[in-house]
Design an enzyme around this catalytic site. Structure first.
Site, PDB file in Angstrom:
ATOM      1  N   SER A  85      -9.588   2.205   3.192  1.00  0.00           N
ATOM      2  CA  SER A  85      -8.616   2.943   2.404  1.00  0.00           C
ATOM      3  C   SER A  85      -7.655   2.036   1.617  1.00  0.00           C
ATOM      4  O   SER A  85      -6.872   2.512   0.812  1.00  0.00           O
ATOM      5  CB  SER A  85      -7.792   3.851   3.320  1.00  0.00           C
ATOM      6  OG  SER A  85      -7.027   3.091   4.238  1.00  0.00           O
ATOM      7  N   LYS A 142       0.836  -1.201   0.000  1.00  0.00           N
ATOM      8  CA  LYS A 142       0.000   0.000   0.000  1.00  0.00           C
ATOM      9  C   LYS A 142       0.871   1.251   0.000  1.00  0.00           C
ATOM     10  O   LYS A 142       1.914   1.297   0.661  1.00  0.00           O
ATOM     11  CB  LYS A 142      -0.917  -0.031   1.228  1.00  0.00           C
ATOM     12  CG  LYS A 142      -1.967   1.060   1.275  1.00  0.00           C
ATOM     13  CD  LYS A 142      -2.875   0.824   2.472  1.00  0.00           C
ATOM     14  CE  LYS A 142      -3.913   1.913   2.638  1.00  0.00           C
ATOM     15  NZ  LYS A 142      -4.794   1.662   3.807  1.00  0.00           N
ATOM     16  N   SER A 160     -10.244  -0.350   7.110  1.00  0.00           N
ATOM     17  CA  SER A 160      -9.586  -0.153   5.824  1.00  0.00           C
ATOM     18  C   SER A 160      -9.045  -1.415   5.164  1.00  0.00           C
ATOM     19  O   SER A 160      -8.651  -1.379   4.000  1.00  0.00           O
ATOM     20  CB  SER A 160      -8.439   0.864   5.967  1.00  0.00           C
ATOM     21  OG  SER A 160      -8.955   2.151   6.175  1.00  0.00           O
TER      22      SER A 160
END
Length: 484
Positions: free
Chosen positions: A156, A81, A180
């Site tokens: 997210s 990420k 997330s």
């Protein structure tokens, strides 16, 4: 080679270990799949193929270990990420402020995965500073849902979930501060485990984030793969503020074992007071019935908490986290945050965060710790709490767009959407989203299982049983996610 994208991580690692494919070939196959799908899905934002090929050559020269650990990922391409550091690779945080920053060193999570044979091929998309249930930023744009590209992939860690769902990688690193990992897992039809607080280290840079809200793990397409990564990454580094008890045996062994008869509570009412969509309710009720058929004791029940107090206190803590994140990076780079360098929603939260006092933040922590005690009482009576992961199926792109004149509606939508997820971050307990239900139009609906603190083993045993009983491995996103 063209079909490698359909393999789970364990299937690919087995092929690599047997020498039927080489690490370089696995990287090239992943790069081909990214080329075929990323133009539509927009999950991967930075590739580091030269670095990946160098790692592949090194791993191949070293050879496969004679006795690899249960989490060994020999030559497997993975994504990281874009909130996390990979040495020598751009890390933007999804923000224009850091669009050109190159990481000097890797995070411990990344180093651990690489030490266990994984190869980073690139970074996955994130909202600015990871703030939001939708994955969009002004640097790279929106990540789209592979099942219907008109819809959000969640956030997210939406880039990670979309990359795994569309076959770009079999393992996508993710993190979770309010849902997330689980939110995009539900939206994209993949497995997403939020481990217990402290199970995976946030080192070397941090002891905790937002007083323990944030944790690290991955998205995968199978429970077995999720367990394997946890076997590779779990364990404390020196100086950890939290340290859950070590597992009795490898998590990959837990997945294979049928669970004992469990006491399961289930509910379809979000703690924030919102009403769940009929498809999400139907999904949870369906899996509750399945658990009964499998011999478990299932009762409709949930923690008794003040939902308004929960959401308000969580918001205070989250705004404190975001303000810290902006200031942390501003200090690192010697740059002053300004309105023209941050998205409107981020700037608004940042300005509000500067007005909060330390007493405001600690009162919110106190309130959430009291709520955690209320939730812990549920687990005196039950082993697992079963809910929908989200209160709605995947929503349209733009659903969470912020405008100053719609601030109240924006916050309300966030609270309604994540009404089942943020409680596990509050308490520090493990929770996993499984793609166990699908709408009539073919959209995934995640089912969340939450367990006692430190007891990922029970969740993984039950998750493995449900996966064997109602498998999802053959489901694939439509060809519309590919660039034509």
């Amino acid at each position: 080679m063209a079909e490698l994208w359909q393999k789970t991580a364990r299937e690919m690692v087995n092929l690599l270990a047997k020498g039927e494919i080489r690490p370089k070939e696995a990287i090239d196959a992943a790069a081909d799949r990214i080329a075929a799908t990323n133009g539509t899905v927009n999950a991967m934002v930075t590739l580091c193929l030269e670095r990946a090929h160098a790692d592949a050559a090194r791993i191949e020269a070293e050879g496969h270990p004679e006795q690899p650990g249960p989490g060994y990922l020999y030559g497997l391409p993975i994504s990281v990420k874009d909130l996390n550091h990979v040495e020598g690779v751009r890390c933007t945080m999804g923000s224009p402020i850091y669009a050109d920053q190159i990481s000097a060193e890797s995070d411990l999570m990344v180093m651990t995965l690489e030490a266990n044979g994984a190869i980073v091929i690139g970074k996955s998309n994130t909202p600015e500073f990871g703030a939001g249930a939708n994955t969009f930023n002004e640097v790279f744009g929106a990540t789209r849902n592979p099942w219907d590209t008109r819809l959000t992939a969640g956030g997210s860690s939406g880039g990670s979930a979309a990359a795994v769902a569309s076959g770009m990688v079999a393992i996508g690193h993710a993190n979770d501060g309010g849902g997330s990992i689980r939110v995009p897992a539900s939206c994209c039809g993949v497995v997403g485990l939020k481990p217990s607080r402290g199970r995976n280290s946030l080192g070397p840079g941090y002891g905790d984030v937002a007083s323990g809200l944030l944790c690290e793990h991955v998205h995968t397409r199978s429970v077995r793969d999720t367990a394997a990564v946890l076997d590779a990454t779990a364990g404390p580094a020196p100086g950890e503020p939290y340290w859950p008890a070590a597992p009795e045996r490898p998590y990959t062994e837990e997945v294979k074992h049928e669970p004992e008869r469990l006491r399961i509570s289930f509910s379809t009412q979000p703690l924030t007071g919102a009403r769940a969509h009929a498809d999400c309710v139907a999904g949870a009720e369906s899996i509750a019935r399945l658990c009964q058929e499998l011999g478990h004791e299932v009762t409709e029940d949930s923690p008794k908490v003040d939902g308004e107090r929960l959401f308000k206190a969580f918001g205070t803590r989250w705004i404190g986290f975001l303000t810290w994140a902006v200031n942390d990076w501003a200090r690192r780079l010697g740059r002053e945050p300004s309105e023209d360098l941050l998205e409107p929603a981020t700037w608004r939260m940042y300005r509000n965060g500067l007005k909060q006092t330390s007493a405001d933040y600690l009162l919110a922590v106190q309130d959430l710790q009291l709520i955690s005690r209320d939730v812990a009482g549920l687990f005196d009576c039950y082993d697992v709490w079963l809910t929908p992961t989200l209160a709605q199926p995947p929503v349209a792109l733009g659903y969470f767009d912020y405008a100053p004149d719609r601030r109240t509606a924006h916050l309300q939508r966030l609270g309604e959407y994540t009404g089942f997820t943020l409680i596990a971050n509050t308490t520090g307990q493990p929770a996993i989203s499984l793609p166990l239900y699908w709408t009539d139009t073919g959209l995934p609906i995640g089912i969340q299982l939450m367990g006692r603190y430190g007891d990922e083993a029970s969740l993984l045993r039950l998750a493995g049983q449900l996966e064997r009983t109602r498998p999802w491995a053959e489901r694939r996103p439509p060809d519309s996610c590919q660039v034509i």
